[in-house]
Every structure is written in structure tokens, then in C-alpha cells.
Design an enzyme around this catalytic site. Structure first.
Site, short mmCIF file in Angstrom:
data_model
loop_
_atom_site.label_atom_id
_atom_site.label_comp_id
_atom_site.label_asym_id
_atom_site.label_seq_id
_atom_site.Cartn_x
_atom_site.Cartn_y
_atom_site.Cartn_z
N LYS A 17 42.51 38.14 31.88
CA LYS A 17 42.82 39.07 32.98
C LYS A 17 44.12 38.68 33.69
CE LYS A 17 38.96 38.44 35.32
NZ LYS A 17 38.30 37.42 34.48
N ARG A 92 33.65 41.60 41.82
CA ARG A 92 32.85 40.73 40.95
C ARG A 92 31.36 40.95 41.15
NH1 ARG A 92 36.71 36.40 40.02
NH2 ARG A 92 36.02 34.82 38.54
N ARG A 131 43.57 25.61 28.88
CA ARG A 131 44.68 26.24 29.60
C ARG A 131 45.26 25.37 30.71
NH1 ARG A 131 41.81 31.47 32.58
NH2 ARG A 131 40.72 30.28 34.17
N ARG A 165 43.39 23.75 36.30
CA ARG A 165 42.42 24.10 37.34
C ARG A 165 41.22 23.18 37.28
NH1 ARG A 165 41.46 30.54 37.27
NH2 ARG A 165 39.39 29.80 37.84
N ARG A 176 30.20 29.63 35.27
CA ARG A 176 31.01 30.83 35.56
C ARG A 176 30.62 31.98 34.64
NH1 ARG A 176 36.67 28.04 35.12
NH2 ARG A 176 37.57 30.10 35.48
P1 AMP Z 1 39.06 33.21 39.05
O1 AMP Z 1 40.41 32.64 39.34
O2 AMP Z 1 39.05 34.72 39.11
O3 AMP Z 1 38.46 32.67 37.77
O4 AMP Z 1 38.10 32.73 40.24
C1 AMP Z 1 37.82 31.35 40.46
C2 AMP Z 1 36.61 31.21 41.35
O5 AMP Z 1 36.86 31.82 42.63
C3 AMP Z 1 35.34 31.89 40.85
O6 AMP Z 1 34.61 31.08 39.95
C4 AMP Z 1 34.58 32.12 42.17
O7 AMP Z 1 34.01 30.92 42.63
C5 AMP Z 1 35.71 32.49 43.12
N1 AMP Z 1 35.99 33.95 43.15
C6 AMP Z 1 37.15 34.57 42.77
N2 AMP Z 1 37.08 35.89 42.97
C7 AMP Z 1 35.84 36.14 43.47
C8 AMP Z 1 35.16 37.32 43.85
N3 AMP Z 1 35.75 38.55 43.76
N4 AMP Z 1 33.89 37.20 44.33
C9 AMP Z 1 33.30 35.98 44.44
N5 AMP Z 1 33.88 34.83 44.08
C10 AMP Z 1 35.15 34.89 43.61
#
Ligand code: AMP
Length: 223
Positions: A17, A92, A131, A165, A176
């Protein structure tokens, strides 16, 4: 004037994404809104939101809807979002998707397309654990699939510092993915019922996924 697109990229963690949102951002003059990036910035800055989010993120769990919705409501009100945006990692949960619709309706706007980048679970661990990104400009790389052209040097800005990360490890990835299937996958039928769902095959190469996405977006722009 070009159509102001409001796009959502959906799909599992590590499904591409963020990579694709950055490419579409340039191609269509949109801004990428990544709630994950916003939360990581809040954690790095030590804000109240960052403090509340950090342990949940490290555990691979979702951050509560209220925190996310406050953050995104502020962000989409900023001037750079007026020409359209690509949501990456948001919504989400179904309540987040419903709140987003209300938020946009209040501004006389709506989601144009919700695109699922579909990737089977068995590909995800390999993708995520390999990554890394440039510490300076954020350009994304992968140990196996996308190494810098010159070893140890960022293709984009020439920096020699890279970061990984904290949540990109095998144990957290499993959490996740579980959160994705339990809480996030139900937003796919939500958009399907509205006639806004499109699906691309995210197991292909980056270029091939970009081509599929561009076809979908071009069709929406033409329509
Ligand atoms: P991402 O960078 O999108 O993989 O997000 C990393 C982490 O941030 C996720 O595993 C969640 O803990 C939190 N997170 C990001 N976006 C959301 C969202 N829209 N709702 C809830 N938690 C989020």
C-alpha cells in the site's frame, strides 16, 4: 480541472500500500495519508497520542478508533488535501469507514474508489521482514526484492543511513495479520456494497501492480 480523487488502498500489512501510494501520489497529484506514518511521527515526537499508541503498535494491535479519527479529521482539513488524497492504512475498521464517510459528506466529498491490493498471507512475512527505508528521505527498499542500485546508498537522496521499523519482525507481523483478518477485512464488503471496490493482484511485481492500479484509477477518472 482534474477530478479530485479520494482513494483508499486496502490490503494486508506489507502488501504494498505504502509503496504504491507514493507512486500514485506523483502520478495523479494526490497526497498520501498514512495513519501509520502519522503515528510513527507522533511516537518519535513523544506526543500524548504517540505515548498512547506506542505499545499497541509494538504489539501489532490496532490503535483505538477515537485516536485515529481525531488525527485523520485534522489532517484532511489541511489545504494540501483539497486536491484529493490516497488513504493508506486507514480505514482499518468498519466504524472508521463509517466515520470517514460522515466526515467527507460534511465537506461535500465522498470516496471514489476503495482498491484492495490482494496478497496471500504466506507472502507477507517474507515481504515485511526484508524491508527497510532511507532514514533521510523515506524511500523504501527490500533485502531481496528492491536493493539500492549502489549497495548502502539511497537511490533517491544519496544518504547512507537506513532504518527498519520496530514492528517489522516475524512475531509482530503475525499479530498484524491477525488484526487485519479480524478487524480490517470486513471493510472490503462494506465498500463492495457501495459499488466502490476494485481488486488488484498484489502478488505481482511493483511495476505490474502499479500498472493495474493505474488502469483502475484511469477508468474512474474517465468515467
Ligand atoms: P502501518 O504503517 O499502516 O502498517 O501501521 C502500523 C501500526 O499503526 C499498525 O499495526 C497499528 O498499530 C497502527 N495503525 C495504523 N493505522 C491505523 C488505523 N487506521 N487504525 C488503528 N491502528 C492503526
Amino acid at each position: 480541472m482534474a477530478k479530485k480523487l479520494h482513494l483508499i488502498l486496502m490490503g494486508p500489512p506489507g502488501g504494498g500500500k505504502g509503496t504504491q501510494a507514493k507512486i500514485l501520489e506523483d502520478r495523479y497529484g494526490l497526497v498520501q495519508l498514512s495513519t501509520g506514518d502519522m503515528l510513527r511521527a507522533a511516537v518519535a515526537a513523544g506526543t500524548e497520542v504517540g505515548k498512547q499508541a506506542q505499545a499497541l503498535m509494538d504489539a501489532g494491535a490496532l490503535v483505538p478508533d477515537e485516536i485515529i479519527l481525531t488525527m485523520i479529521a485534522e489532517r484532511i482539513g489541511e489545504p494540501d488535501c483539497a486536491n484529493g488524497f490516497i488513504l493508506d492504512g486507514f480505514p482499518r475498521t468498519v466504524p472508521q469507514a463509517q466515520a470517514l464517510d460522515t466526515m467527507l459528506a460534511e465537506r461535500g466529498a465522498a470516496i471514489d474508489l476503495a482498491i484492495e491490493i490482494r496478497v496471500p498471507d504466506e507472502r507477507i512475512v517474507e515481504r515485511i521482514t526484508g524491508r527497510f527505508a532511507c532514514a533521510k528521505c523515506g524511500a523504501g527498499y527490500h533485502d531481496k526484492f528492491q536493493r539500492p542500485k549502489t549497495e548502502g546508498v539511497c537511490d533517491v537522496c544519496g544518504s547512507t543511513e537506513f532504518v527498519r521499523r520496530k514492528d517489522d519482525n516475524e512475531a509482530t507481523v503475525k499479530e498484524r495479520l491477525a488484526a487485519y483478518h479480524a478487524k480490517t477485512a470486513p471493510i472490503i464488503p462494506y465498500y463492495q456494497e457501495k459499488g466502490l471496490l476494485r481488486v488488484v493482484d498484489g502478488a505481482r511485481s511493483i511495476d505490474e501492480v502499479t500498472r493495474q492500479l493505474s488502469d483502475v484509477v484511469d477508468a474512474a477518472v474517465a468515467g
